[in-house]
Design an enzyme around this catalytic site. Sequence first.
Site, mmCIF file in Angstrom:
data_model
loop_
_atom_site.group_PDB
_atom_site.id
_atom_site.type_symbol
_atom_site.label_atom_id
_atom_site.label_comp_id
_atom_site.label_asym_id
_atom_site.label_seq_id
_atom_site.Cartn_x
_atom_site.Cartn_y
_atom_site.Cartn_z
ATOM 1 C CG HIS A 136 40.302 22.460 30.233
ATOM 2 N ND1 HIS A 136 40.396 23.352 29.191
ATOM 3 C CD2 HIS A 136 40.844 21.298 29.773
ATOM 4 C CE1 HIS A 136 40.958 22.753 28.150
ATOM 5 N NE2 HIS A 136 41.243 21.508 28.475
HETATM 6 O O1 ZLS Z 1 43.454 20.056 28.011
HETATM 7 O O2 ZLS Z 1 34.987 16.611 24.279
HETATM 8 C C1 ZLS Z 1 34.675 16.596 25.458
HETATM 9 C C2 ZLS Z 1 33.225 16.694 25.929
HETATM 10 C C3 ZLS Z 1 32.315 15.688 25.631
HETATM 11 C C4 ZLS Z 1 32.755 14.462 24.859
HETATM 12 C C5 ZLS Z 1 33.233 13.366 25.809
HETATM 13 N N1 ZLS Z 1 32.155 13.017 26.768
HETATM 14 C C6 ZLS Z 1 32.642 11.965 27.677
HETATM 15 C C7 ZLS Z 1 31.741 14.178 27.546
HETATM 16 C C8 ZLS Z 1 31.251 15.299 26.620
HETATM 17 C C9 ZLS Z 1 32.161 16.955 24.992
HETATM 18 N N2 ZLS Z 1 35.595 16.481 26.423
HETATM 19 C C10 ZLS Z 1 37.006 16.323 26.139
HETATM 20 C C11 ZLS Z 1 37.814 16.887 27.282
HETATM 21 C C12 ZLS Z 1 39.267 16.996 26.954
HETATM 22 C C13 ZLS Z 1 40.044 17.519 28.142
HETATM 23 C C14 ZLS Z 1 41.492 17.809 27.819
HETATM 24 C C15 ZLS Z 1 42.245 18.216 29.056
HETATM 25 C C16 ZLS Z 1 43.590 18.874 28.781
HETATM 26 O O3 ZLS Z 1 44.430 18.028 28.042
HETATM 27 C C17 ZLS Z 1 44.286 19.298 30.087
HETATM 28 C C18 ZLS Z 1 44.497 18.237 31.079
HETATM 29 C C19 ZLS Z 1 37.289 14.889 25.920
HETATM 30 N N3 ZLS Z 1 38.050 14.416 24.935
HETATM 31 C C20 ZLS Z 1 38.081 13.066 25.080
HETATM 32 C C21 ZLS Z 1 37.297 12.746 26.167
HETATM 33 N N4 ZLS Z 1 36.831 13.895 26.669
HETATM 34 C C22 ZLS Z 1 37.034 11.416 26.715
HETATM 35 C C23 ZLS Z 1 37.466 10.271 26.056
HETATM 36 C C24 ZLS Z 1 37.209 8.992 26.596
HETATM 37 C C25 ZLS Z 1 36.508 8.884 27.801
HETATM 38 C C26 ZLS Z 1 36.101 7.703 28.628
HETATM 39 C C27 ZLS Z 1 36.153 8.319 29.996
HETATM 40 C C28 ZLS Z 1 35.336 9.546 29.682
HETATM 41 C C29 ZLS Z 1 34.070 8.846 29.223
HETATM 42 C C30 ZLS Z 1 34.586 7.581 28.479
HETATM 43 C C31 ZLS Z 1 36.059 9.991 28.427
HETATM 44 C C32 ZLS Z 1 36.319 11.260 27.907
HETATM 45 ZN ZN ZN Z 2 44.890 18.948 26.362
#
Ligand code: ZLS
Ligand code: ZN
Length: 373
Positions: A136
């Site tokens: 990403h």
């Molecule tokens: O492909 O969905 C999102 C973005 C948000 C929701 C989550 N919040 C924290 C930020 C805004 C819209 N982000 C995804 C990113 C997934 C990345 C995948 C990477 C890959 O596998 C390659 C390496 C997401 N999904 C889940 C989370 N973020 C998430 C879950 C739990 C937590 C804890 C730490 C941080 C905040 C609380 C977090 C993120």
């Molecule tokens: Zn992934």
Amino acid sequence: MSKRKVAYFYDSDVGAYTYGLGHPMKPHRIRVTHDLVTAYGMLDKMHVLRAKRATPEVMSSFHTDEYVHFLQNVTPETAERMTFHGTRFLVGEDNPAFEGVFEFCSISAGGSIGAARKITSGAADIAINWAGGLHHAKKREASGFCYINDIVLGILELLRSYPRVLYIDIDCHHGDGVEEAFYTSNRVMTCSFHKFGEYFPGTGTQEDRGRGKGKGYAVNVPLKDGITDESYKSVFQPVISKILETFRPSAVVLQCGSDSLAGDKLGCFNLTMKGHAACVQFMRKQNIPLILLGGGGYTVKNVARTWAFETACALGIEDDIDLNLPWNQYFEWFGPRYRLEVAENNMEDLNVKDGSLERVREKALEQLRNLIP
Ligand code: ZLS
Ligand code: ZN
Ligand code: CA
């Protein structure tokens, strides 16, 4: 099956970095994977290397100097203060400024660049970097747990020697950073299989096919929840076969994100370890120089099982592997069965229910038939 020269990149420091308490991305999974690889006696069967860490100069072959410089200097303490220039490099909680973030990136990127060099020099037929696959990361921005795009840097290295490179992404999320980097190029074809619909990062429809000279060279396979081994294979193999026939890549980079496995904390697919590894086995038998990278994967014990098994697949020794796990440092994590397996669960495969899988497959094949060479 004939032997392949395999180069395996591992830096024993990688497992010590942490994104912070409660963050789903755990670099420690690379160490657990390595422990299984070691316990299975695979280290003697391949070239085990610690890569030279990627320098800021090398990273700047894709990223902006300004962004690389920022990553080099940011600390947990200065993170707030350093979102200056009106530019926000790190957005939200997905990409914290954790302790050692730059070194972590230089290990991940160093491994993928090293893997590319082992391939172009002919020293290896298959090169592995489980610390890579951070698909990403953008030119001037971190995204989705990724800061530096090791994949783009590895592909740029391959392009110095090869006319055409194929990038395949089986992570549950869309490989947006890599797609964007090569969106207007006809020398890199990108093909991502991913969950689409109310899911991060929200891109990757079949209308997104590349632009300009790159038109047709970005392939997207959007999927729904619960895809099984059989369904996955029924779209992966025909689409990839058609790509190999029309695009004829000189090398392949396979991002093996394991959040596409059943039971992943963030994923929503239903692949078994063997179904996931079938993608690796299929690519290996094409006899094209191959790089295997990590990526997502949030149920640590299953990530380790799968990447260890896929290391065995690279070596061509998967049929000789004892599926009862050997003793290792993290043995108790693998209970109650202590087996090298990730089983499917009983979730419904929404891809076959409404015939969307067939439509998606046919549309991808049609795109490839129309590819202008
Ligand atoms: O492909 O969905 C999102 C973005 C948000 C929701 C989550 N919040 C924290 C930020 C805004 C819209 N982000 C995804 C990113 C997934 C990345 C995948 C990477 C890959 O596998 C390659 C390496 C997401 N999904 C889940 C989370 N973020 C998430 C879950 C739990 C937590 C804890 C730490 C941080 C905040 C609380 C977090 C993120
Ligand atoms: Zn992934
Ligand atoms: Ca993907």
